[in-house]
Design a protein around this motif. Structure first.
Motif, PDB file in Angstrom:
ATOM      1  N   TYR A 105     -50.157 130.912  34.154  1.00 24.22           N
ATOM      2  CA  TYR A 105     -51.659 131.479  33.943  1.00 24.22           C
ATOM      3  C   TYR A 105     -51.230 132.569  32.423  1.00 24.22           C
ATOM      4  N   LEU A 106     -49.943 132.642  32.083  1.00 24.91           N
ATOM      5  CA  LEU A 106     -49.650 133.219  30.303  1.00 24.91           C
ATOM      6  C   LEU A 106     -49.443 131.917  29.567  1.00 24.91           C
ATOM      7  N   ASP A 107     -49.444 130.701  30.446  1.00 27.82           N
ATOM      8  CA  ASP A 107     -50.082 129.649  29.426  1.00 27.82           C
ATOM      9  C   ASP A 107     -48.349 128.906  28.033  1.00 27.82           C
ATOM     10  N   ASP A 108     -47.191 129.641  29.360  1.00 28.87           N
ATOM     11  CA  ASP A 108     -45.269 129.625  28.570  1.00 28.87           C
ATOM     12  C   ASP A 108     -45.079 128.677  29.452  1.00 28.87           C
ATOM     13  N   LYS A 109     -45.712 126.977  28.785  1.00 28.29           N
ATOM     14  CA  LYS A 109     -44.697 125.692  29.311  1.00 28.29           C
ATOM     15  C   LYS A 109     -43.503 125.612  29.300  1.00 28.29           C
ATOM     16  N   GLU A 110     -43.152 126.233  28.276  1.00 28.39           N
ATOM     17  CA  GLU A 110     -41.617 126.236  28.529  1.00 28.39           C
ATOM     18  C   GLU A 110     -40.360 126.792  29.468  1.00 28.39           C
ATOM     19  N   ASN A 111     -41.284 127.740  30.232  1.00 26.89           N
ATOM     20  CA  ASN A 111     -40.082 128.632  31.097  1.00 26.89           C
ATOM     21  C   ASN A 111     -41.040 127.799  32.293  1.00 26.89           C
ATOM     22  N   LEU A 112     -42.745 127.615  32.710  1.00 23.69           N
ATOM     23  CA  LEU A 112     -43.397 127.033  33.425  1.00 23.69           C
ATOM     24  C   LEU A 112     -41.916 125.583  33.721  1.00 23.69           C
ATOM     25  N   LEU A 113     -42.148 125.099  33.015  1.00 21.40           N
ATOM     26  CA  LEU A 113     -41.020 123.280  33.273  1.00 21.40           C
ATOM     27  C   LEU A 113     -39.909 124.076  33.480  1.00 21.40           C
ATOM     28  N   ASN A 114     -39.621 124.407  33.075  1.00 25.59           N
ATOM     29  CA  ASN A 114     -37.823 125.216  33.329  1.00 25.59           C
ATOM     30  C   ASN A 114     -37.985 125.669  35.096  1.00 25.59           C
ATOM     31  N   ALA A 115     -39.097 126.771  35.086  1.00 28.31           N
ATOM     32  CA  ALA A 115     -38.593 127.187  36.528  1.00 28.31           C
ATOM     33  C   ALA A 115     -39.517 125.327  37.985  1.00 28.31           C
ATOM     34  N   LEU A 116     -40.224 125.284  37.412  1.00 32.06           N
ATOM     35  CA  LEU A 116     -40.322 123.823  38.313  1.00 32.06           C
ATOM     36  C   LEU A 116     -39.304 123.464  37.966  1.00 32.06           C
ATOM     37  N   ASN A 117     -38.677 122.470  37.268  1.00 32.22           N
ATOM     38  CA  ASN A 117     -37.466 121.891  37.694  1.00 32.22           C
ATOM     39  C   ASN A 117     -36.741 122.578  38.118  1.00 32.22           C
ATOM     40  N   THR A 118     -36.241 123.856  38.322  1.00 35.01           N
ATOM     41  CA  THR A 118     -34.592 124.321  39.619  1.00 35.01           C
ATOM     42  C   THR A 118     -35.334 123.961  40.598  1.00 35.01           C
ATOM     43  N   ILE A 119     -37.122 124.162  40.629  1.00 37.07           N
ATOM     44  CA  ILE A 119     -36.989 124.331  42.088  1.00 37.07           C
ATOM     45  C   ILE A 119     -37.624 122.742  42.027  1.00 37.07           C
ATOM     46  N   SER A 120     -37.174 121.507  41.486  1.00 40.33           N
ATOM     47  CA  SER A 120     -37.595 120.236  41.965  1.00 40.33           C
ATOM     48  C   SER A 120     -36.587 119.565  42.500  1.00 40.33           C
ATOM     49  N   LYS A 121     -34.928 120.207  42.400  1.00 38.87           N
ATOM     50  CA  LYS A 121     -33.738 120.398  42.325  1.00 38.87           C
ATOM     51  C   LYS A 121     -32.914 119.885  44.310  1.00 38.87           C
ATOM     52  N   SER A 122     -33.927 120.837  44.443  1.00 42.90           N
ATOM     53  CA  SER A 122     -33.294 121.017  45.465  1.00 42.90           C
ATOM     54  C   SER A 122     -34.570 120.997  46.367  1.00 42.90           C
ATOM     55  N   SER A 123     -34.323 120.236  47.435  1.00 42.22           N
ATOM     56  CA  SER A 123     -35.377 119.199  48.415  1.00 42.22           C
ATOM     57  C   SER A 123     -35.867 120.052  49.490  1.00 42.22           C
ATOM     58  N   ASN A 124     -35.445 120.935  49.521  1.00 39.53           N
ATOM     59  CA  ASN A 124     -34.931 122.600  50.723  1.00 39.53           C
ATOM     60  C   ASN A 124     -35.997 122.974  50.521  1.00 39.53           C
ATOM     61  N   HIS A 125     -36.356 123.456  49.334  1.00 43.23           N
ATOM     62  CA  HIS A 125     -37.508 124.598  48.654  1.00 43.23           C
ATOM     63  C   HIS A 125     -38.315 124.614  49.038  1.00 43.23           C
ATOM     64  N   LEU A 126     -39.220 125.354  50.013  1.00 39.93           N
ATOM     65  CA  LEU A 126     -40.413 125.570  50.835  1.00 39.93           C
ATOM     66  C   LEU A 126     -41.003 124.752  49.817  1.00 39.93           C
ATOM     67  N   PHE A 127     -41.736 125.498  48.385  1.00 38.56           N
ATOM     68  CA  PHE A 127     -42.245 124.395  47.637  1.00 38.56           C
ATOM     69  C   PHE A 127     -41.753 123.307  46.716  1.00 38.56           C
ATOM     70  N   TYR A 128     -40.777 122.697  47.182  1.00 42.23           N
ATOM     71  CA  TYR A 128     -40.594 121.409  46.527  1.00 42.23           C
ATOM     72  C   TYR A 128     -41.866 120.754  46.229  1.00 42.23           C
ATOM     73  N   ASN A 129     -42.782 120.068  47.114  1.00 44.49           N
ATOM     74  CA  ASN A 129     -43.791 119.018  46.528  1.00 44.49           C
ATOM     75  C   ASN A 129     -44.703 119.857  46.375  1.00 44.49           C
ATOM     76  N   GLN A 130     -44.830 120.879  46.288  1.00 46.71           N
ATOM     77  CA  GLN A 130     -45.670 121.352  45.346  1.00 46.71           C
ATOM     78  C   GLN A 130     -45.414 121.303  43.614  1.00 46.71           C
ATOM     79  N   SER A 131     -44.175 121.719  43.217  1.00 47.73           N
ATOM     80  CA  SER A 131     -43.192 121.423  42.125  1.00 47.73           C
ATOM     81  C   SER A 131     -43.504 120.366  42.110  1.00 47.73           C
ATOM     82  N   LEU A 132     -43.044 119.179  42.554  1.00 45.53           N
ATOM     83  CA  LEU A 132     -43.257 118.224  41.853  1.00 45.53           C
ATOM     84  C   LEU A 132     -44.734 118.041  41.636  1.00 45.53           C
TER      85      LEU A 132
END
Length: 100
Positions: free
Chosen positions: A67-94
């Motif tokens: 919502y803030l259109d903060d692409k850098e932090n958005l990508l960093n957060a998504l990449n962090t989640i996508s490294k953990s296949s056990n994360h509750l929101f892994y699939n959504q992040s991918l």
């Protein structure tokens, strides 16, 4: 839906329980609903890494960056989640990463 009253009540409780992850999570969610995304992120980040709310907070934080259109932090957060296949929101992040 009465975010102002809920916010006041949570603020009172947080005064004596500043490390309560339940309160921090719901305070952040209220701020997000009020479109106070930067402040919401601050509260999501305060949640203990061992908390049951952490993965939900991670995803809500992503939405705030979106919502803030903060692409850098958005990508960093998504990449962090996508490294953990056990994360509750892994699939959504991918899925979000693929659309970006």
């Amino acid at each position: 839906g009465d975010y102002e009253n809920a916010n006041k009540e949570i603020n009172l409780l947080i005064q004596n329980q500043s490390n309560n992850d339940t309160l921090l999570y719901y305070k952040a969610c209220i701020l997000k609903e009020q479109k106070r995304y930067s402040k919401a992120i601050e509260y999501f980040k305060m949640i203990n890494p061992s908390s049951e709310y952490l993965e939900k907070a991670n995803y809500q934080e992503i939405m705030c960056y979106w919502y803030l259109d903060d692409k850098e932090n958005l990508l960093n957060a998504l990449n962090t989640i996508s490294k953990s296949s056990n994360h509750l929101f892994y699939n959504q992040s991918l899925l979000i990463l693929k659309k970006l």
